[in-house]
Design a protein around this motif. Sequence first.
Motif, PDB file in Angstrom:
ATOM      1  N   LEU A 118      25.245 -82.584  67.279  1.00  0.00           N
ATOM      2  CA  LEU A 118      24.060 -81.797  67.635  1.00  0.00           C
ATOM      3  C   LEU A 118      24.286 -81.072  68.952  1.00  0.00           C
ATOM      4  O   LEU A 118      24.712 -81.672  69.937  1.00  0.00           O
ATOM      5  CB  LEU A 118      22.842 -82.719  67.767  1.00  0.00           C
ATOM      6  CG  LEU A 118      21.551 -82.056  68.279  1.00  0.00           C
ATOM      7  CD1 LEU A 118      20.992 -81.069  67.252  1.00  0.00           C
ATOM      8  CD2 LEU A 118      20.505 -83.109  68.639  1.00  0.00           C
ATOM      9  N   LEU A 119      24.001 -79.780  68.937  1.00  0.00           N
ATOM     10  CA  LEU A 119      24.016 -78.974  70.161  1.00  0.00           C
ATOM     11  C   LEU A 119      22.640 -78.348  70.328  1.00  0.00           C
ATOM     12  O   LEU A 119      22.154 -77.673  69.422  1.00  0.00           O
ATOM     13  CB  LEU A 119      25.085 -77.864  70.066  1.00  0.00           C
ATOM     14  CG  LEU A 119      25.044 -76.788  71.161  1.00  0.00           C
ATOM     15  CD1 LEU A 119      25.299 -77.378  72.543  1.00  0.00           C
ATOM     16  CD2 LEU A 119      26.055 -75.672  70.861  1.00  0.00           C
TER      17      LEU A 119
ATOM     18  N   LEU B  10      25.054 -79.221  64.085  1.00  0.00           N
ATOM     19  CA  LEU B  10      23.761 -78.546  64.004  1.00  0.00           C
ATOM     20  C   LEU B  10      23.451 -77.934  65.366  1.00  0.00           C
ATOM     21  O   LEU B  10      23.515 -78.621  66.389  1.00  0.00           O
ATOM     22  CB  LEU B  10      22.662 -79.542  63.612  1.00  0.00           C
ATOM     23  CG  LEU B  10      21.256 -78.957  63.513  1.00  0.00           C
ATOM     24  CD1 LEU B  10      21.138 -78.026  62.299  1.00  0.00           C
ATOM     25  CD2 LEU B  10      20.219 -80.070  63.421  1.00  0.00           C
ATOM     26  N   VAL B  11      23.135 -76.646  65.366  1.00  0.00           N
ATOM     27  CA  VAL B  11      22.811 -75.941  66.611  1.00  0.00           C
ATOM     28  C   VAL B  11      21.318 -75.629  66.597  1.00  0.00           C
ATOM     29  O   VAL B  11      20.821 -74.969  65.675  1.00  0.00           O
ATOM     30  CB  VAL B  11      23.634 -74.645  66.745  1.00  0.00           C
ATOM     31  CG1 VAL B  11      23.307 -73.930  68.051  1.00  0.00           C
ATOM     32  CG2 VAL B  11      25.130 -74.951  66.637  1.00  0.00           C
ATOM     33  N   VAL B  12      20.602 -76.125  67.595  1.00  0.00           N
ATOM     34  CA  VAL B  12      19.151 -75.965  67.659  1.00  0.00           C
ATOM     35  C   VAL B  12      18.796 -75.112  68.875  1.00  0.00           C
ATOM     36  O   VAL B  12      19.249 -75.392  69.989  1.00  0.00           O
ATOM     37  CB  VAL B  12      18.460 -77.346  67.771  1.00  0.00           C
ATOM     38  CG1 VAL B  12      16.956 -77.184  67.979  1.00  0.00           C
ATOM     39  CG2 VAL B  12      18.743 -78.179  66.528  1.00  0.00           C
ATOM     40  N   LEU B  13      18.014 -74.061  68.648  1.00  0.00           N
ATOM     41  CA  LEU B  13      17.509 -73.253  69.758  1.00  0.00           C
ATOM     42  C   LEU B  13      16.164 -73.826  70.178  1.00  0.00           C
ATOM     43  O   LEU B  13      15.221 -73.850  69.381  1.00  0.00           O
ATOM     44  CB  LEU B  13      17.348 -71.789  69.330  1.00  0.00           C
ATOM     45  CG  LEU B  13      18.613 -71.107  68.783  1.00  0.00           C
ATOM     46  CD1 LEU B  13      18.304 -69.661  68.402  1.00  0.00           C
ATOM     47  CD2 LEU B  13      19.752 -71.176  69.782  1.00  0.00           C
ATOM     48  N   ASP B  14      16.096 -74.293  71.404  1.00  0.00           N
ATOM     49  CA  ASP B  14      14.843 -74.866  71.902  1.00  0.00           C
ATOM     50  C   ASP B  14      14.121 -73.785  72.691  1.00  0.00           C
ATOM     51  O   ASP B  14      14.417 -73.561  73.872  1.00  0.00           O
ATOM     52  CB  ASP B  14      15.138 -76.087  72.772  1.00  0.00           C
ATOM     53  CG  ASP B  14      13.861 -76.656  73.357  1.00  0.00           C
ATOM     54  OD1 ASP B  14      12.915 -76.907  72.592  1.00  0.00           O
ATOM     55  OD2 ASP B  14      13.798 -76.811  74.591  1.00  0.00           O
ATOM     56  N   ALA B  15      13.213 -73.109  72.024  1.00  0.00           N
ATOM     57  CA  ALA B  15      12.531 -71.967  72.631  1.00  0.00           C
ATOM     58  C   ALA B  15      11.342 -71.623  71.760  1.00  0.00           C
ATOM     59  O   ALA B  15      11.251 -72.075  70.618  1.00  0.00           O
ATOM     60  CB  ALA B  15      13.479 -70.767  72.713  1.00  0.00           C
TER      61      ALA B  15
ATOM     62  N   VAL C  49      32.215 -77.472  62.386  1.00  0.00           N
ATOM     63  CA  VAL C  49      31.701 -76.181  61.929  1.00  0.00           C
ATOM     64  C   VAL C  49      30.235 -76.073  62.349  1.00  0.00           C
ATOM     65  O   VAL C  49      29.410 -76.883  61.929  1.00  0.00           O
ATOM     66  CB  VAL C  49      31.811 -76.064  60.392  1.00  0.00           C
ATOM     67  CG1 VAL C  49      31.219 -74.742  59.905  1.00  0.00           C
ATOM     68  CG2 VAL C  49      33.276 -76.203  59.957  1.00  0.00           C
ATOM     69  N   PRO C  50      29.901 -75.072  63.179  1.00  0.00           N
ATOM     70  CA  PRO C  50      28.509 -74.959  63.637  1.00  0.00           C
ATOM     71  C   PRO C  50      27.605 -74.284  62.606  1.00  0.00           C
ATOM     72  O   PRO C  50      28.020 -73.346  61.926  1.00  0.00           O
ATOM     73  CB  PRO C  50      28.622 -74.105  64.906  1.00  0.00           C
ATOM     74  CG  PRO C  50      29.874 -73.311  64.727  1.00  0.00           C
ATOM     75  CD  PRO C  50      30.792 -74.082  63.809  1.00  0.00           C
ATOM     76  N   VAL C  51      26.389 -74.776  62.494  1.00  0.00           N
ATOM     77  CA  VAL C  51      25.384 -74.160  61.632  1.00  0.00           C
ATOM     78  C   VAL C  51      24.088 -74.101  62.441  1.00  0.00           C
ATOM     79  O   VAL C  51      23.714 -75.059  63.119  1.00  0.00           O
ATOM     80  CB  VAL C  51      25.205 -74.938  60.304  1.00  0.00           C
ATOM     81  CG1 VAL C  51      24.922 -76.407  60.547  1.00  0.00           C
ATOM     82  CG2 VAL C  51      24.115 -74.308  59.450  1.00  0.00           C
ATOM     83  N   LEU C  52      23.460 -72.930  62.403  1.00  0.00           N
ATOM     84  CA  LEU C  52      22.281 -72.681  63.241  1.00  0.00           C
ATOM     85  C   LEU C  52      20.997 -73.029  62.500  1.00  0.00           C
ATOM     86  O   LEU C  52      20.743 -72.493  61.412  1.00  0.00           O
ATOM     87  CB  LEU C  52      22.267 -71.200  63.649  1.00  0.00           C
ATOM     88  CG  LEU C  52      21.122 -70.746  64.564  1.00  0.00           C
ATOM     89  CD1 LEU C  52      21.237 -71.387  65.947  1.00  0.00           C
ATOM     90  CD2 LEU C  52      21.118 -69.218  64.687  1.00  0.00           C
ATOM     91  N   LEU C  53      20.207 -73.898  63.076  1.00  0.00           N
ATOM     92  CA  LEU C  53      18.887 -74.181  62.504  1.00  0.00           C
ATOM     93  C   LEU C  53      17.982 -72.994  62.823  1.00  0.00           C
ATOM     94  O   LEU C  53      17.691 -72.712  63.988  1.00  0.00           O
ATOM     95  CB  LEU C  53      18.318 -75.477  63.105  1.00  0.00           C
ATOM     96  CG  LEU C  53      16.914 -75.869  62.650  1.00  0.00           C
ATOM     97  CD1 LEU C  53      16.852 -76.061  61.138  1.00  0.00           C
ATOM     98  CD2 LEU C  53      16.450 -77.139  63.366  1.00  0.00           C
ATOM     99  N   TYR C  54      17.584 -72.296  61.783  1.00  0.00           N
ATOM    100  CA  TYR C  54      16.820 -71.069  61.992  1.00  0.00           C
ATOM    101  C   TYR C  54      15.978 -70.845  60.754  1.00  0.00           C
ATOM    102  O   TYR C  54      16.463 -71.009  59.636  1.00  0.00           O
ATOM    103  CB  TYR C  54      17.788 -69.884  62.201  1.00  0.00           C
ATOM    104  CG  TYR C  54      17.189 -68.737  62.984  1.00  0.00           C
ATOM    105  CD1 TYR C  54      17.058 -68.810  64.364  1.00  0.00           C
ATOM    106  CD2 TYR C  54      16.764 -67.592  62.337  1.00  0.00           C
ATOM    107  CE1 TYR C  54      16.514 -67.766  65.076  1.00  0.00           C
ATOM    108  CE2 TYR C  54      16.216 -66.536  63.063  1.00  0.00           C
ATOM    109  CZ  TYR C  54      16.092 -66.637  64.429  1.00  0.00           C
ATOM    110  OH  TYR C  54      15.550 -65.602  65.147  1.00  0.00           O
ATOM    111  N   PRO C  55      14.715 -70.484  60.928  1.00  0.00           N
ATOM    112  CA  PRO C  55      13.857 -70.349  59.744  1.00  0.00           C
ATOM    113  C   PRO C  55      14.311 -69.216  58.835  1.00  0.00           C
ATOM    114  O   PRO C  55      14.944 -68.264  59.297  1.00  0.00           O
ATOM    115  CB  PRO C  55      12.468 -70.068  60.329  1.00  0.00           C
ATOM    116  CG  PRO C  55      12.682 -69.705  61.740  1.00  0.00           C
ATOM    117  CD  PRO C  55      14.011 -70.219  62.179  1.00  0.00           C
TER     118      PRO C  55
END
Length: 205
Positions: free
Chosen positions: A35-36, A114-119, A84-90
Amino acid sequence: MNEVSTKRARCATCLRAQSACICQWITHVVPRAALLVLQHPLEVSNAKNSARLLHLSVVGSALAVGEVFDPAELDALLHADGRVPVLLYPDTPEDANLPASPPFEEMDAGKLRLVVLDATWRKSRKMLYLNPALQQLPRLALRDVAPSNYRIRKAHAPHQLSSLEAAALALAQLEGRGASFQPLLDAFEGFVEQQAAFVPHLNSD
Ligand SMILES: [Zn+2]
């Protein structure tokens, strides 16, 4: 340590004031995916923010704060350990101003990050615009926001999930059947109650 600095002392772990320490809610989970968390600077001092609790709970996770990231540093964070990074995005309609994201190829969660944008929604979109490396990531959308085997806070509409809830559900989705992050979600409820007690004007968003 003198009296003044004691009063203002911050917890070295959660970085909040000692009186508002949230460390009791840290619930260690060890997902197979890494997790990033990329946290927007405006979220750092937001009392409701769940990203640090998420980071402290998910063993081996990384958290970086920024809006525009140094390309080399971001690349290193995204691909650490050869994952392998994958972006959590709607799921959103294709944005004509952005290159189309590559398809997400399902694979063993042990190979993924899993890459999560906290914003906020607006700021996460801005982070995507400002960081080309994020545009190039395949995206993961939550398939089913409230799978029957998960209890999430009732008053929450799907688009209002906290970063912690969204990440926990996404990690479970990547791992498939049998993976449970319920202890983390349960602990989060305690965190929410604590924030509600500290912040009388807490909004439900
Ligand atoms: Zn603490």
